[in-house]
Each structure stands twice: as C-alpha cells, then as structure tokens.
Design a protein around this motif. Structure first.
Motif, PDB file in Angstrom:
ATOM      1  N   UNK A  74      -7.572  16.577  -1.794  1.00  0.00           N
ATOM      2  CA  UNK A  74      -6.640  17.811  -2.344  1.00  0.00           C
ATOM      3  C   UNK A  74      -5.377  17.475  -1.540  1.00  0.00           C
ATOM      4  N   UNK A  75      -4.302  17.235  -2.275  1.00  0.00           N
ATOM      5  CA  UNK A  75      -2.998  16.940  -1.685  1.00  0.00           C
ATOM      6  C   UNK A  75      -2.483  18.413  -1.441  1.00  0.00           C
ATOM      7  N   UNK A  76      -2.181  18.524  -0.154  1.00  0.00           N
ATOM      8  CA  UNK A  76      -1.779  20.030   0.071  1.00  0.00           C
ATOM      9  C   UNK A  76      -0.413  19.792   1.064  1.00  0.00           C
ATOM     10  N   UNK A  77       0.616  19.597   0.457  1.00  0.00           N
ATOM     11  CA  UNK A  77       1.983  19.372   1.251  1.00  0.00           C
ATOM     12  C   UNK A  77       2.470  20.713   1.746  1.00  0.00           C
ATOM     13  N   UNK A  78       3.356  20.820   2.629  1.00  0.00           N
ATOM     14  CA  UNK A  78       3.793  22.199   2.887  1.00  0.00           C
ATOM     15  C   UNK A  78       4.621  22.864   1.813  1.00  0.00           C
ATOM     16  N   UNK A  79       4.169  24.179   1.631  1.00  0.00           N
ATOM     17  CA  UNK A  79       4.538  24.733   0.149  1.00  0.00           C
ATOM     18  C   UNK A  79       4.841  26.314   0.823  1.00  0.00           C
ATOM     19  N   UNK A  80       3.852  27.016   0.972  1.00  0.00           N
ATOM     20  CA  UNK A  80       4.071  28.369   1.235  1.00  0.00           C
ATOM     21  C   UNK A  80       4.321  28.596   3.023  1.00  0.00           C
ATOM     22  N   UNK A  87      -4.148  24.956   2.431  1.00  0.00           N
ATOM     23  CA  UNK A  87      -4.808  24.004   3.262  1.00  0.00           C
ATOM     24  C   UNK A  87      -6.481  24.235   3.629  1.00  0.00           C
ATOM     25  N   UNK A  88      -6.882  25.468   3.719  1.00  0.00           N
ATOM     26  CA  UNK A  88      -7.910  26.164   3.999  1.00  0.00           C
ATOM     27  C   UNK A  88      -8.728  26.389   2.654  1.00  0.00           C
ATOM     28  N   UNK A  89      -8.194  26.391   1.597  1.00  0.00           N
ATOM     29  CA  UNK A  89      -9.005  26.603   0.257  1.00  0.00           C
ATOM     30  C   UNK A  89      -9.697  25.342   0.034  1.00  0.00           C
ATOM     31  N   UNK A  90      -9.148  24.184   0.221  1.00  0.00           N
ATOM     32  CA  UNK A  90      -9.900  22.891  -0.122  1.00  0.00           C
ATOM     33  C   UNK A  90     -11.031  22.552   0.407  1.00  0.00           C
ATOM     34  N   UNK A  91     -11.086  22.705   1.647  1.00  0.00           N
ATOM     35  CA  UNK A  91     -12.639  22.680   2.497  1.00  0.00           C
ATOM     36  C   UNK A  91     -13.624  23.502   2.175  1.00  0.00           C
TER      37      UNK A  91
END
Length: 192
Positions: A74-80, A87-91
């Motif tokens: 899951x690509x999770x670039x800086x956003x919020x 970043x923790x939802x994907x795992x």
C-alpha cells in the motif's frame, strides 16, 4: 490507531481476501507534490504488467480497508503528516506500507525491510523499491505480519498514551511547572 478503527478494519477484512493487487493507493493527488510525482510511477508499474489499483475518489472506509487487504503493498506517502495513521492501517489490513522517507524522528517507527518499505522522493525510486519488493512476495507476507504486531505493540491509542505518560513522568523528562492561575504546564529551564 483507536480501538474502534482497529475493530472496523478487522470487520472489513475478515475473512482476509486473497492478494489480487500488487500495489494499492487511495487518496487525493492534488494535495501533495509527493503524491503528484508518484502517480506517473504507478502508471509505469501498471504498463509493466503489475496489478496497480489507484482510487483518487474518496472511498468508504470498509471498502478502503478491503482494497488495502487485497494488495501486497500500500503506497502511503506523506499526507496527513510524516507519522500518519494511514501508515498503520495497511499493516492491520495485512499489507506492507510503502512510504516516502521521512526527515523527522518518529516514535517506534516501522523499520525498513522488516515492517515497511521506504523510497526516496526522486524520479524512479518509488517504482524501483516496489519492483524489488514484489520479487519476494513471501517476504512481503512476513513483513506485513511483523508490521501488524509492531503497530499493535506501539501505535494503538493505549500504547501511544502509555508512551507519552512515561516520557512526561520519567526522570529524563524536562522539569515542568504550572503557570499561576492558568493550569497550563510549561517546561522550565534547569539551573546551569
């Protein structure tokens, strides 16, 4: 990760769907130059035959979690923010987050090649990291499991509150005082 959010993820991803997507991203692209720069790399991966799922419209959370769970990465670039809950939802969905390399120190970070994938915000690096990781899908499965345990051990609401309380109350914490009449706590300088 709040208990309610973790429960919601569990409900949306039980039973776990099979992995049918190599890389998933959901989010607005016009809110961040990092995100905008990554879209052409995702398109290039798709042209190379990788199964890429991109949703630029807002998804209902259960659908977002199901789509995360179907993806290896899951690509999770800086956003919020650099230490974003995304970043923790994907795992918790059983996937490995792919994050832009942060420039800040974080509490109990997801470790590279153990819990997460990191890339430099430079042309081609997002694709290079994703390609290399997808060559070993069993390793991605082990990383996702380790990341899930790490998130549950360090990034739940309860664990973060424990960390903050310990940091504030430990002997290593800066001395604190209450401003008269305000109830506000401030740090005070120690005498030299």
């Amino acid at each position: 990760m709040s208990p309610a959010r973790a429960d919601e993820i569990g409900l949306a991803t039980t039973p776990p769907p099979g992995k049918s997507v190599d890389l998933f991203f959901a989010g607005r692209l016009d809110t961040s130059p990092i995100r905008a720069a990554g879209l052409p790399e995702l398109r290039a991966l798709a042209r190379e035959g990788m199964r890429v799922d991109v949703a630029t419209e807002r998804l209902p959370r259960p659908e977002f979690y199901r789509r995360c769970a179907r993806a290896w990465i899951v690509w999770s670039p800086a956003g919020y923010g650099w230490d974003c809950f995304r970043h923790y939802e994907a795992p918790l969905c059983g996937s490995v987050p792919l994050m832009s390399q942060p420039s800040v120190e974080r509490h109990a970070p997801l470790r590279a090649a153990e819990h997460a994938l990191y890339y430099q915000v430079a042309p081609g690096d997002l694709g290079r990291v994703a390609r290399a990781a997808l060559e070993d899908r069993p390793k991605l499965g082990r990383m996702a499991a380790a990341a899930r345990e790490h998130v549950l051990g360090h990034h739940t609401l309860e664990r973060v509150c424990e960390h903050v309380a310990h940091a504030c109350l430990s002997d290593d914490a800066p001395a604190r005082s209450v401003l008269p009449g305000s109830g506000a706590v401030t740090a005070r300088a120690e005498p030299a």
